[in-house]
Design a protein around this motif. Structure first.
Motif, short mmCIF file in Angstrom:
data_model
loop_
_atom_site.label_atom_id
_atom_site.label_comp_id
_atom_site.label_asym_id
_atom_site.label_seq_id
_atom_site.Cartn_x
_atom_site.Cartn_y
_atom_site.Cartn_z
N LEU A 183 -7.67 19.54 -12.80
CA LEU A 183 -6.56 19.38 -12.97
C LEU A 183 -6.36 21.17 -12.26
CD1 LEU A 183 -4.96 18.33 -15.49
CD2 LEU A 183 -3.90 17.71 -13.66
N TYR A 184 -7.18 22.31 -12.87
CA TYR A 184 -7.18 23.30 -11.75
C TYR A 184 -8.06 23.36 -10.51
CZ TYR A 184 -10.03 27.64 -10.56
OH TYR A 184 -9.68 29.02 -10.05
N CYS A 185 -8.31 22.62 -10.66
CA CYS A 185 -8.91 22.11 -9.05
C CYS A 185 -8.15 21.63 -8.28
CB CYS A 185 -10.13 21.38 -8.73
SG CYS A 185 -11.74 22.72 -9.41
N TYR A 186 -6.84 20.67 -8.76
CA TYR A 186 -5.97 20.13 -7.86
C TYR A 186 -5.33 20.98 -7.39
CZ TYR A 186 -2.28 16.02 -6.85
OH TYR A 186 -1.34 15.98 -5.99
N TYR A 187 -4.64 22.13 -8.41
CA TYR A 187 -3.83 22.66 -7.77
C TYR A 187 -3.77 24.21 -7.17
CZ TYR A 187 -0.65 19.79 -10.80
OH TYR A 187 -0.20 18.12 -11.43
N GLY A 188 -4.93 23.62 -7.29
CA GLY A 188 -5.44 24.86 -6.23
C GLY A 188 -6.11 25.15 -5.16
N GLY A 189 -5.83 24.14 -4.85
CA GLY A 189 -5.94 22.90 -3.43
C GLY A 189 -5.03 23.91 -2.28
N THR A 190 -5.41 24.45 -1.40
CA THR A 190 -4.94 24.68 0.12
C THR A 190 -3.43 23.82 0.12
OG1 THR A 190 -6.90 25.77 0.68
CG2 THR A 190 -4.51 26.11 2.21
N SER A 191 -3.19 22.78 0.19
CA SER A 191 -2.31 21.82 0.26
C SER A 191 -1.50 21.85 -0.34
CB SER A 191 -3.46 20.28 0.53
OG SER A 191 -3.71 19.58 -0.58
#
Length: 217
Positions: free
Chosen positions: A64-72
């Motif tokens: 979840l951290y990686c998902y919401y940290g994505g530039t898009s």
């Protein structure tokens, strides 16, 4: 042997029998190891399962951290919150690992389930998953407590009740409230989603909401 030891002693020139009550001998082959004392294989296995549950939860939060940290996506509030949750689950896993080592047990690390190609655009879905995850971890803790109780592992019982159950109840309460607020704000559209993410950032980082987070400046 019923676990009662009798010893002779002299009192008033008479022989008295003093009872020393001891726990029944525990039938556990692992206790034959000199570095273990009354640490059951059943408890050892349950602790390893709890370590797995904590690490699995941490991987979901890392995803979840990686998902919401994505530039898009660029949602630093959600990113910060789930990083906080990830760190907590990692810390919990380490507590059980250290306990296993303390009692002379063997730590066994099992394969961890990682979400594949998740789509958590809707934050209410992500928070709902997190809420159910915390409930499952609590269920595991209660199962661990019952196992420790049946094997008379008082230290583990105390560890579970004083350190973990309270934390789990607070996490369930916290996520339930956040989910309620997310549903109210996200339903208003992009602005509501932005406001909720801003609020979540302040909540996760301890920032003063009135000041506004740096990432939103």
């Amino acid at each position: 042997n019923n676990g009662v030891i009798f010893r002779n002693c002299k009192t008033s020139n008479k022989t008295a029998l003093i009872k020393y009550c001891t726990c029944p001998a525990k039938n556990d082959s692992s206790n034959k190891k000199p570095f273990r004392h009354n640490y059951h294989e059943e408890v050892e296995a349950a602790v390893n399962n709890q370590i797995l549950a904590e690490l699995n939860a941490s991987m979901v939060y890392l995803s979840l951290y990686c998902y919401y940290g994505g530039t898009s996506r660029a949602m630093p509030g959600c990113q910060s919150f789930f990083k906080k949750m990830y760190n907590e689950e990692q810390d919990h896993a380490m507590v059980f690992i250290d306990y296993q080592l303390l009692r002379g047990g063997e730590v066994k690390l099992f394969p961890i389930t990682v979400p594949e190609n998740p789509d958590w655009t809707d934050i209410t879905i992500a928070l709902g998953i997190a809420l159910e995850l915390e409930k499952r971890v609590k269920d595991k803790l209660e199962c661990l407590y019952r196992t420790a109780e049946s094997c008379q592992d008082t230290q583990l019982m105390d560890l579970v009740t004083t350190k973990f159950i309270k934390d789990q109840n607070e996490s369930i309460w916290e996520l339930g409230r956040l989910l309620t607020r997310a549903k109210r704000l996200v339903d208003t559209g992009g602005v509501g989603r932005h406001l909720f993410d801003r609020e979540l950032f302040n909540y996760a980082t301890g920032k003063n909401p009135a000041a506004g987070p740096p990432l939103y400046m």
